[in-house]
Design an enzyme around this catalytic site. Structure first.
Site, PDB file in Angstrom:
ATOM      1  N   GLU A  56       0.822  -1.203   0.000  1.00 35.07           N
ATOM      2  CA  GLU A  56       0.000   0.000   0.000  1.00 35.07           C
ATOM      3  C   GLU A  56       0.864   1.266   0.000  1.00 35.07           C
ATOM      4  OE1 GLU A  56      -2.133  -2.938   2.831  1.00 35.07           O
ATOM      5  OE2 GLU A  56      -0.129  -2.646   1.960  1.00 35.07           O
ATOM      6  N   CYS A  87      -0.380   0.586   7.738  1.00 34.49           N
ATOM      7  CA  CYS A  87      -0.814   0.999   6.402  1.00 34.49           C
ATOM      8  C   CYS A  87      -2.168   1.696   6.443  1.00 34.49           C
ATOM      9  CB  CYS A  87      -0.876  -0.207   5.472  1.00 34.49           C
ATOM     10  SG  CYS A  87       0.749  -0.887   5.069  1.00 34.49           S
ATOM     11  N   SER A 171      21.561 -41.624  -6.918  1.00 35.39           N
ATOM     12  CA  SER A 171      20.319 -40.974  -7.330  1.00 35.39           C
ATOM     13  C   SER A 171      20.524 -39.781  -8.260  1.00 35.39           C
ATOM     14  CB  SER A 171      19.543 -40.494  -6.091  1.00 35.39           C
ATOM     15  OG  SER A 171      20.309 -39.547  -5.369  1.00 35.39           O
ATOM     16  N   LEU A 308      11.885 -40.490   5.954  1.00 36.33           N
ATOM     17  CA  LEU A 308      11.394 -39.214   6.486  1.00 36.33           C
ATOM     18  C   LEU A 308      10.203 -38.700   5.688  1.00 36.33           C
ATOM     19  CD1 LEU A 308      11.691 -36.948   8.509  1.00 36.33           C
ATOM     20  CD2 LEU A 308      13.399 -35.887   7.011  1.00 36.33           C
TER      21      LEU A 308
END
Length: 373
Positions: A56, A87, A171, A308
């Site tokens: 703003e 604001c 990987s 995990l």
């Protein structure tokens, strides 16, 4: 409540501006603002990094003091003193006639009070235009304030047969460069990246942000996300690559004499070590997420192995799953995406596809758990 075509057009523009702050505003929400006089845009802005102007203020600084103007803002204007002033007072001082707000601010310091302050000053306030889009842009900010935990995205890269690594642990690289660049954008939007000690020991990753502001299409500097390693027994070596990179590294472990002893060397090497509640000899993931939320983390991304990642899913902590599927087959001896204790078809976890697109040679799927998850 009916909004005009120009209202929709201006709020859509405000949302475009807000998107410019999604990588740089945190822990503040990404907000966009447009100031309109008649049918002419006289000011635009978006949230700058913490300590900088809110959207703003950016728009009003361009617009100047022009009575009868309308302000379009994607989130309720703040009415409290933080690193910057409220604001709402700036809007009142600028003699704005009308404010169109997409969504109410979930922060209890604001929530409804900003709108009331504007109304009490005689400003016409209208709420709810394109609210769903505004809330989605700040889904982590909303969740942190409503549930006390950040938005959790689990990211996986897999072959077509659902394998994330060979049996040996190899990987790199499953997916294409285009997919890896897309992951960098996800990292940039995250306050923290969470991995496990297994991944840390096997891959010795950096987990750093390796994308430029120009590639992200943003003007402000992007900071490194917090790197979090879950390490119940504190096996992490002081030579870990994570500790050699710019940015902060947090190691979450259990509280015990051995962990206390080992923590001294890790702290000396540059890590922060925290002792988290014990859940069946594992770090309590819910407790860890609450700690991260208390540190103003809005969004976290989990980049981890099957154990995990499966724990986040099994414990109902997943908000979003992002999978990159490479057109490759790794075979049945390769490692799976998740370790999940599912024994029957009826016990499956149902997901809904939110988005699907091709990224380079790979297919990107964004999925969310069904409501009964």
């Amino acid at each position: 409540m009916r909004f005009s075509d120009i209202d929709h057009k201006m709020m859509a523009r405000a949302l475009q501006l807000a998107a410019k702050a999604r990588y740089t505003a945190s822990p503040n929400p990404a907000v966009g603002c447009v100031a309109l006089l008649g049918e002419k845009i006289i000011g635009e802005g978006f949230t700058r990094p913490p300590g900088g102007n809110h959207a703003e203020i950016e728009a009003l600084s361009q617009a100047g003091n022009q009575p009868q103007s309308t302000l379009y803002v994607t989130l309720e204007p703040c009415c409290h003193q933080g690193k910057t002033g409220p604001c709402t007072q700036a809007i009142i001082d600028a003699n704005v006639k009308r404010v169109v707000v997409a969504a109410e601010d979930p922060n209890p310091q604001v929530s409804g009070s900003g709108i009331k302050q504007l109304q009490d000053a005689g400003i016409d306030v209208e709420l709810g235009l394109m609210e769903a889009q505004a809330r989605e842009l700040n889904q982590g900010f909303y969740k942190r304030h409503s549930e006390g935990t950040p938005w959790v995205t689990v990211k996986m890269a897999a072959s077509l047969d659902g394998r994330t690594a060979m049996a040996s642990g190899q990987s790199q690289w499953i997916t294409s460069p285009a997919a890896r660049l897309d992951v960098q954008r996800m990292r940039a939007a995250s306050c923290a990246i969470i991995t496990g000690i297994g991944t840390q020991i096997m891959d010795d990753p950096s987990l750093t942000l390796r994308i430029t502001e120009q590639e992200l299409g943003v003007e402000d500097p992007v900071k490194q996300p917090l790197r979090v390693v879950i390490d119940a027994q504190l096996k992490m070596a002081t030579q870990a690559r994570l500790l050699q990179q710019p940015g902060d590294c947090l190691v979450a472990t259990l509280d015990g004499p051995e962990q206390r002893r080992k923590s001294e060397a890790l702290i000396a090497a540059g890590a922060e070590v925290i002792f988290v509640a014990n859940n069946a000899e594992h770090v309590d993931l819910q407790a860890l997420l609450e700690i991260l939320a208390a540190r103003d983390c809005n969004q976290v991304m989990v980049e981890a192995g099957a154990g995990l990642a499966g724990a986040f899913v099994a414990q109902g902590l997943l908000d979003e799953l992002v999978c990159y599927w490479a057109p490759k087959l790794f075979g049945s001896e390769a490692r799976p995406m998740f370790e999940l204790p599912i024994k029957t078809i009826d016990a499956h976890l149902a997901l809904s596809v939110k988005d699907m697109r091709q990224v380079g040679e790979d297919i990107k799927l964004v999925l969310i758990p069904d409501k009964d998850y």
